[in-house]
Design a protein around this motif. Structure first.
Motif, PDB file in Angstrom:
ATOM      1  N   GLN A   3     -32.701 -11.815  -8.956  1.00 14.38           N
ATOM      2  CA  GLN A   3     -34.071 -11.850  -8.495  1.00 14.38           C
ATOM      3  C   GLN A   3     -34.544 -13.242  -8.540  1.00 14.38           C
ATOM      4  N   LEU A   4     -35.153 -13.928  -7.490  1.00 14.91           N
ATOM      5  CA  LEU A   4     -36.171 -14.883  -7.226  1.00 14.91           C
ATOM      6  C   LEU A   4     -37.425 -14.775  -6.683  1.00 14.91           C
ATOM      7  N   VAL A   5     -37.969 -15.091  -7.659  1.00 14.84           N
ATOM      8  CA  VAL A   5     -39.893 -14.811  -7.436  1.00 14.84           C
ATOM      9  C   VAL A   5     -40.422 -16.213  -7.780  1.00 14.84           C
ATOM     10  N   GLU A   6     -40.795 -16.429  -6.116  1.00  9.61           N
ATOM     11  CA  GLU A   6     -41.588 -17.764  -6.462  1.00  9.61           C
ATOM     12  C   GLU A   6     -43.000 -17.567  -6.196  1.00  9.61           C
ATOM     13  N   SER A   7     -44.540 -18.477  -6.825  1.00 10.43           N
ATOM     14  CA  SER A   7     -45.398 -17.737  -6.956  1.00 10.43           C
ATOM     15  C   SER A   7     -45.951 -18.992  -7.100  1.00 10.43           C
ATOM     16  N   GLY A   8     -47.734 -18.947  -6.796  1.00  2.12           N
ATOM     17  CA  GLY A   8     -48.117 -20.609  -7.038  1.00  2.12           C
ATOM     18  C   GLY A   8     -48.882 -20.931  -5.621  1.00  2.12           C
ATOM     19  N   GLY A   9     -48.036 -20.645  -4.142  1.00  2.00           N
ATOM     20  CA  GLY A   9     -48.656 -20.462  -2.577  1.00  2.00           C
ATOM     21  C   GLY A   9     -50.007 -20.335  -2.579  1.00  2.00           C
ATOM     22  N   GLY A  10     -50.789 -20.983  -1.543  1.00  2.13           N
ATOM     23  CA  GLY A  10     -51.951 -20.981  -1.406  1.00  2.13           C
ATOM     24  C   GLY A  10     -52.530 -21.689   0.289  1.00  2.13           C
ATOM     25  N   LEU A  11     -53.843 -21.953   0.238  1.00  6.19           N
ATOM     26  CA  LEU A  11     -55.067 -22.567   1.370  1.00  6.19           C
ATOM     27  C   LEU A  11     -55.003 -23.853  -0.422  1.00  6.19           C
ATOM     28  N   VAL A  12     -54.961 -24.723   1.057  1.00 13.18           N
ATOM     29  CA  VAL A  12     -55.357 -26.108  -0.017  1.00 13.18           C
ATOM     30  C   VAL A  12     -56.144 -26.931   0.746  1.00 13.18           C
ATOM     31  N   GLN A  13     -56.492 -27.648   1.080  1.00 11.20           N
ATOM     32  CA  GLN A  13     -57.471 -28.707   1.910  1.00 11.20           C
ATOM     33  C   GLN A  13     -56.478 -29.998   1.840  1.00 11.20           C
ATOM     34  N   PRO A  14     -56.221 -30.779   2.851  1.00 13.42           N
ATOM     35  CA  PRO A  14     -55.497 -32.030   2.832  1.00 13.42           C
ATOM     36  C   PRO A  14     -55.544 -33.598   1.832  1.00 13.42           C
ATOM     37  N   GLY A  15     -54.597 -33.443   1.330  1.00 13.20           N
ATOM     38  CA  GLY A  15     -55.025 -34.013   0.180  1.00 13.20           C
ATOM     39  C   GLY A  15     -54.220 -33.404  -2.154  1.00 13.20           C
ATOM     40  N   ARG A  19     -48.921 -26.314  -7.023  1.00 17.56           N
ATOM     41  CA  ARG A  19     -47.179 -25.784  -8.275  1.00 17.56           C
ATOM     42  C   ARG A  19     -47.157 -24.385  -7.713  1.00 17.56           C
ATOM     43  N   LEU A  20     -45.471 -24.724  -7.331  1.00 14.07           N
ATOM     44  CA  LEU A  20     -44.706 -23.562  -7.322  1.00 14.07           C
ATOM     45  C   LEU A  20     -44.368 -23.380  -8.021  1.00 14.07           C
ATOM     46  N   SER A  21     -43.929 -21.968  -8.271  1.00 17.80           N
ATOM     47  CA  SER A  21     -42.999 -21.456  -9.649  1.00 17.80           C
ATOM     48  C   SER A  21     -41.807 -20.664  -9.238  1.00 17.80           C
ATOM     49  N   CYS A  22     -41.193 -20.678  -9.700  1.00 18.59           N
ATOM     50  CA  CYS A  22     -39.794 -19.441  -8.827  1.00 18.59           C
ATOM     51  C   CYS A  22     -38.932 -19.223 -10.379  1.00 18.59           C
ATOM     52  N   ALA A  23     -39.037 -17.884 -10.733  1.00 19.48           N
ATOM     53  CA  ALA A  23     -39.125 -17.454 -11.456  1.00 19.48           C
ATOM     54  C   ALA A  23     -37.664 -16.401 -11.088  1.00 19.48           C
ATOM     55  N   ALA A  24     -36.546 -16.761 -12.353  1.00 20.51           N
ATOM     56  CA  ALA A  24     -35.311 -16.199 -11.542  1.00 20.51           C
ATOM     57  C   ALA A  24     -35.005 -15.364 -12.976  1.00 20.51           C
ATOM     58  N   SER A  25     -34.421 -14.241 -12.226  1.00 24.61           N
ATOM     59  CA  SER A  25     -34.023 -12.934 -13.943  1.00 24.61           C
ATOM     60  C   SER A  25     -32.040 -12.839 -13.150  1.00 24.61           C
ATOM     61  N   GLY A  26     -31.533 -12.200 -13.576  1.00 26.92           N
ATOM     62  CA  GLY A  26     -29.929 -11.512 -13.890  1.00 26.92           C
ATOM     63  C   GLY A  26     -29.038 -12.707 -13.716  1.00 26.92           C
ATOM     64  N   ILE A  27     -29.432 -13.726 -13.908  1.00 28.88           N
ATOM     65  CA  ILE A  27     -28.527 -15.582 -13.847  1.00 28.88           C
ATOM     66  C   ILE A  27     -29.722 -16.273 -14.724  1.00 28.88           C
ATOM     67  N   SER A  28     -28.759 -16.908 -15.007  1.00 30.16           N
ATOM     68  CA  SER A  28     -29.412 -18.062 -15.827  1.00 30.16           C
ATOM     69  C   SER A  28     -29.117 -19.230 -14.995  1.00 30.16           C
TER      70      SER A  28
END
Length: 115
Positions: A3-15, A19-28
C-alpha cells in the motif's frame, strides 16, 4: 499487500508551499526507485520527480528549482517538498513504486493552487 498512502495535499495560494508524503507498507522502499506523478483535470498523468535507491533524484523541467523529492528509508516514506507553487501545479499527485513487473500506485492527494 503493498500500500502507498499519500497525504499533505490541500489548497494553497500562488507562491505558497506544501509538503506531500507517501507512506509505504508491505514493501521496503529502500531498494526501489520512487516516483511522484500528477494528473490535472482533462490531462494525462505526468511524471514529476524520482528518487532512486542510490539517492539520485530527477525532475520534470517545469518543477526544477521549486520541488524537492526526498526519502526516509527508516520511516519507509517519500516526500515531495513543493515551493513557489503556481496555478498550473494544480493536480492530483500520486506516489508510484515500480517493482519488477508490478506498478504500485497510491490513491492520490489533491493539490489546488488558487487565490
Amino acid at each position: 499487500q503493498v500500500q502507498l498512502v499519500e497525504s499533505g495535499g490541500g489548497l494553497v495560494q500562488p507562491g505558497g508551499s506544501l509538503r506531500l508524503s507517501c507512506a509505504a507498507s508491505g514493501i521496503s522502499i529502500s531498494a526501489n526507485t520512487m516516483n511522484w506523478y500528477r494528473q490535472a483535470p482533462g490531462k494525462q498523468r505526468q511524471w514529476v520527480a524520482k528518487t532512486t535507491s542510490s539517492g539520485t533524484t530527477g525532475y520534470t523541467d517545469s518543477v526544477k528549482g521549486r520541488f524537492a523529492i526526498s526519502r526516509d528509508n527508516a520511516e519507509n516514506t517519500v516526500y515531495l517538498q513543493m515551493t513557489s507553487l503556481k496555478p498550473e501545479d494544480t493536480a492530483v499527485y500520486y506516489c508510484h513504486l515500480p517493482n519488477r513487473a508490478t506498478n504500485y500506485w497510491g490513491q492520490g492527494t489533491q493539490v489546488t493552487v488558487s487565490s
